[in-house]
Design an enzyme around this catalytic site. Structure first.
Site, PDB file in Angstrom:
ATOM      1  N   GLU A   1      -3.872  -9.654   3.637  1.00 31.71           N
ATOM      2  CA  GLU A   1      -4.638  -9.365   4.861  1.00 31.71           C
ATOM      3  C   GLU A   1      -5.762 -10.357   5.124  1.00 31.71           C
ATOM      4  O   GLU A   1      -6.118 -10.602   6.275  1.00 31.71           O
ATOM      5  CB  GLU A   1      -5.220  -7.945   4.807  1.00 31.71           C
ATOM      6  CG  GLU A   1      -4.199  -6.843   5.015  1.00 31.71           C
ATOM      7  CD  GLU A   1      -3.470  -6.434   3.740  1.00 31.71           C
ATOM      8  OE1 GLU A   1      -3.536  -7.189   2.738  1.00 31.71           O
ATOM      9  OE2 GLU A   1      -2.842  -5.365   3.752  1.00 31.71           O
TER      10      GLU A   1
ATOM     11  N   GLU B   1       0.830  -1.205   0.000  1.00 31.99           N
ATOM     12  CA  GLU B   1       0.000   0.000   0.000  1.00 31.99           C
ATOM     13  C   GLU B   1       0.869   1.262   0.000  1.00 31.99           C
ATOM     14  O   GLU B   1       0.544   2.250  -0.669  1.00 31.99           O
ATOM     15  CB  GLU B   1      -0.963  -0.018   1.193  1.00 31.99           C
ATOM     16  CG  GLU B   1      -2.024  -1.100   1.023  1.00 31.99           C
ATOM     17  CD  GLU B   1      -2.921  -1.278   2.227  1.00 31.99           C
ATOM     18  OE1 GLU B   1      -2.388  -1.478   3.342  1.00 31.99           O
ATOM     19  OE2 GLU B   1      -4.152  -1.215   2.063  1.00 31.99           O
TER      20      GLU B   1
END
Ligand code: CAA
Length: 694
Positions: A125, A105
């Site tokens: 995740e 990210e």
């Protein structure tokens, strides 16, 4: 700036280096350091570009998982990512090792991405019960499109640099020192006047049939919710402006952060790493292992030999006759062909493994140079003792002698040798070249460096190794016996085997216990029941209906008939109604009036039996920590990883509720449901199993 993030200026480029070993996780100090360094670069006269680079083995492995569940501390990662992306300077990320989760990210917030050929990227995740929480579900689809983003985010898989380049996740691949290569790329971009290129400004990706994608993902998750939740967040990237999509992602992320599944998966993540971290083995050097002997070439022996070959070690496999040795070789060739088909090995490697690395023999003498021998013959004490006394005669001093027994007393096996300190249990799970779990069973006289060798071999084989002590069934099979017994009692009292399997697969188990028995072969449990019969306490309740199946010659999948009926070659069966007859006859004999069990009651009884037995294992020292029990069940017995394991389940349920349920059950069967004293102690002291994990 903190000591975890360094700032250095090279001409008009500011190099920001993240140095937070071992994996540059984005803990609070790193986030604060990155923010300060970005401020400094922007205030630094003449700086035109920022190069983000990671120190050590990796760019950034993601958010610091240890911070989850604690109050979030500023600066928050989503804000930091937005801040990096909004910088007036050109921001370049140079990625090596892994860029995972928050790491990717951060990279997606840069304006340009360079990667080493060996780099891997991903948003894993979902494996922590979460979704990307710092813009990953909004930025990645804008770069790779909705379909590829759904694939990457819902699978959480690691994507290699070449694929990442093809997808557009990285812009360029350069081999060399990450900082030097990053500087070359940044210099070139500045020279050609490259403009900043914020991903949030890219057009929204095309929509998919979201309800269909959501439903398919939910089904595939077998009860795990995070992948399906991720689909809704990616959907937002196609329907909402960037900032609103980000808010939606945040909302879903926060919701998941509060779930038991997030707790369960993060418990599994750390437990899988903690199992091989044993204080008593610190500083103990394992013995060197290059040549491995395997005794017995049935399904198990061949699977073990395959796993060892795939790890790059040489194998000598011993069988009784040349025909049996040929069969074993064929089994191994079949296993390796599977690895070839799945792209795990090349044709060349397949050929050399079979021609050079594997030797089959019928002579014990050929094991004389092995560093470690694993016995995988028939589960019979007399046979095992014979094998070990031969090994004792033939093997070189210092060779490790391991048995793959699943139940038998390893102390007794070791006593058949003159060197019990070299004897250990290495309990593999079938198919041994695929299943992740290895129980390293430490017997009374096993030397510490032999135990260390067991763990080192497990690591070389890519297994999750768990220490267990000697008892009937070690950790996994003893727990399985306990919950299998609870299931048998439920059948006698009114539940059907198929209803039990269904309730447990809906809970998230890969298979129900009766389908597992059919797969393993009903004759195996039958033999165990016969072996244990003379030692049984008269108060013990044992269902006889599975014996009736075996007496009729029905052993499960291998005979096409067990609790289920299997059409030719089919792995999934349909309920075998003959079983109902056996069960009803037994109930009538015992005068039992059948009662109903709801799926919740089935699951609860099954798990309560597991937890109670798990607590007994801890008391006896067979398992050292509750987390060891959890990992065995998750890695070897299909316990849903997102629930963390039985002991974690008990903690999340609340130990005093668990104990009071067990006490209620003990009113009906005081023998089987006798509460483990450890469980009673923990409840009295207001403690949880977690407190024993250290
Ligand atoms: N946070 C905290 N600690 C971490 C970590 C993380 N993200 N990743 C790894 N570690 C720790 C491990 O617990 C281990 O610690 P110990 O040595 O104390 O046991 C150590 O780093 C080394 O890890 P491994 O033993 O796993 O080393 P490896 O080389 O086999 O694998 C890895 C390295 C591929 C990075 C692997 O550790 C991994 O997959 N880590 C998790 C990555 C991940 O899930 N990232 C996403 C985080 S969530 C996120 O980022 C949310 C968000 O969007 C805000």
């Amino acid at each position: 700036m903190t000591d975890k993030v360094n700032y250095r200026r090279l001409g008009d480029i500011a190099v920001i280096r993240i140095a937070n070993p071992p994996v540059n996780a984005l803990g609070q100090a790193v986030r604060a350091g990155l923010q300060d360094c970005m401020d400094r670069a922007e205030a630094d006269d003449g700086v035109r570009a920022v190069l983000l680079v990671g120190d050590g083995r990796t760019f950034i492995a993601g958010a610091d998982i240890r911070e989850f569940g604690k109050p979030p501390a500023e600066p928050h990662l989503p804000d930091l990512c937005n801040r990096i992306e909004a910088s007036p300077l050109l921001v370049v990320a140079s990625m090596h090792g892994v860029s995972l989760g928050g790491g990717l990210e951060v990279a997606l917030s840069a304006h340009y991405r360079v990667a080493q050929p060996s780099a891997r990227v991903g948003l894993p995740e979902v494996h922590l019960g979460l979704i990307p929480g710092a813009g990953g579900t909004q930025r990645l689809p804008r770069v790779v499109g909705s379909g590829a983003a759904v694939d990457m985010i819902t699978s959480g898989r690691h994507v290699g640099a070449a694929e990442a380049l093809a997808l557009g996740v990285v812009d360029e691949i350069r081999e060399g020192d990450p900082e030097e290569e990053g500087l070359v790329a940044t210099r070139a971009l500045l020279d050609k006047g490259m403009e900043r290129r914020p991903v949030s400004g890219l057009p929204s990706p095309a929509p998919l049939d979201w309800d269909a994608v959501y439903a398919a993902t939910l089904k595939k998750g077998r009860g795990q919710i995070s992948p399906a939740a991720a689909v809704r967040a990616i959907q937002a990237s196609t329907e909402l402006p960037f900032a609103e999509g980000l808010a939606e992602e945040r909302r879903i992320f926060r919701e998941l952060m509060e779930t038991d599944q997030r707790q369960g998966m993060i418990h599994s993540f750390f437990s899988e790493r903690a199992v091989s971290n044993l204080p008593d083995l610190r500083g103990v050097e394992p013995r060197a292992v290059g040549h491995v002997g395997v005794v017995g070439g049935g399904t198990m022996g061949a699977g073990i030999a395959t796993a060892v070959l795939l790890a790059g070690l040489n194998v000598v496999l011993l069988e009784m006759t040349p025909e049996a040795a040929d069969k074993a070789r064929n089994r191994i060739a079949g296993n390796l062909a599977g690895a070839l088909r799945r792209g795990k090995i090349s044709q060349d490697r397949y050929d050399t493994l079979l021609s050079d690395a594997l030797q089959t023999t019928t002579e014990y003498a050929d094991l004389s140079q092995a560093d470690l021998v694993i016995e995988a013959v028939f589960e019979d004490m007399a046979v095992k003792r014979d094998v070990f006394s031969e090994l004792d005669r033939i093997c070189r001093p210092g060779a490790v002698l391991a048995t793959n027994t699943s139940y038998l007393d390893i102390n007794e096996i070791a006593a058949a040798t003159s060197r019990p300190a070299d004897v250990i249990g290495l309990h593999f799970f079938s198919p041994a070249h695929i299943m992740k779990l290895l129980e390293v069973v430490v017997a009374e006289h096993t030397a510490p460096d032999v135990t260390a060798t067991g763990f080192a071999l497990g690591k070389a084989l890519g297994k999750i190794s768990v220490r267990a002590g000697v008892c009937d069934g070690f950790i996994g099979n003893r727990l399985l016996n306990a919950c299998r017994t609870a299931a048998d009692h439920m059948v006698l009292d009114g539940a059907s085997p198929w209803a039990i399997d269904k309730a447990l697969t809906e809970f998230g188990f890969a298979m129900g216990p009766f389908a597992v028995s059919d797969l393993a072969g009903l004759d195996i449990a039958w033999a165990t029941r016969k072996r244990l019969a003379p030692h049984r306490d008269p108060r013990e309740r044992v269902g006889r209906y599975p014996d009736r199946l075996c007496e009729a010659g029905h052993f499960g999948q291998k005979t096409g008939r067990g609790f289920y009926l299997y059409e030719d070659g089919m792995r999934a069966g349909t309920p075998n109604s003959d079983v109902t007859g056996f069960i009803e006859a037994e109930r009538a004999e015992l005068g039992i009036v059948p009662r109903d069990f709801s799926p919740d009651q089935i699951v609860a009884r099954y798990l309560l039996a597991m937890v109670n037995e798990g607590a007994k294992l801890l008391e006896e020292g067979i398992a050292r920590r509750p987390l060891d029990v959890d990992v065995v069940l998750v890695a070897g017995y299909g316990f849903p990883r997102y629930r963390g394991g039985p002991m974690k389940w008990a903690d999340m349920t609340g130990l005093s509720d668990v104990l009071s349920d067990i006490r209620k059950l003990a009113e009906g069967d005081a023998w089987f449901w006798k509460p483990a004293p450890l469980l009673e102690d923990l409840v009295r002291e207001g403690r949880s199993f977690e407190a024993l994990n250290g």
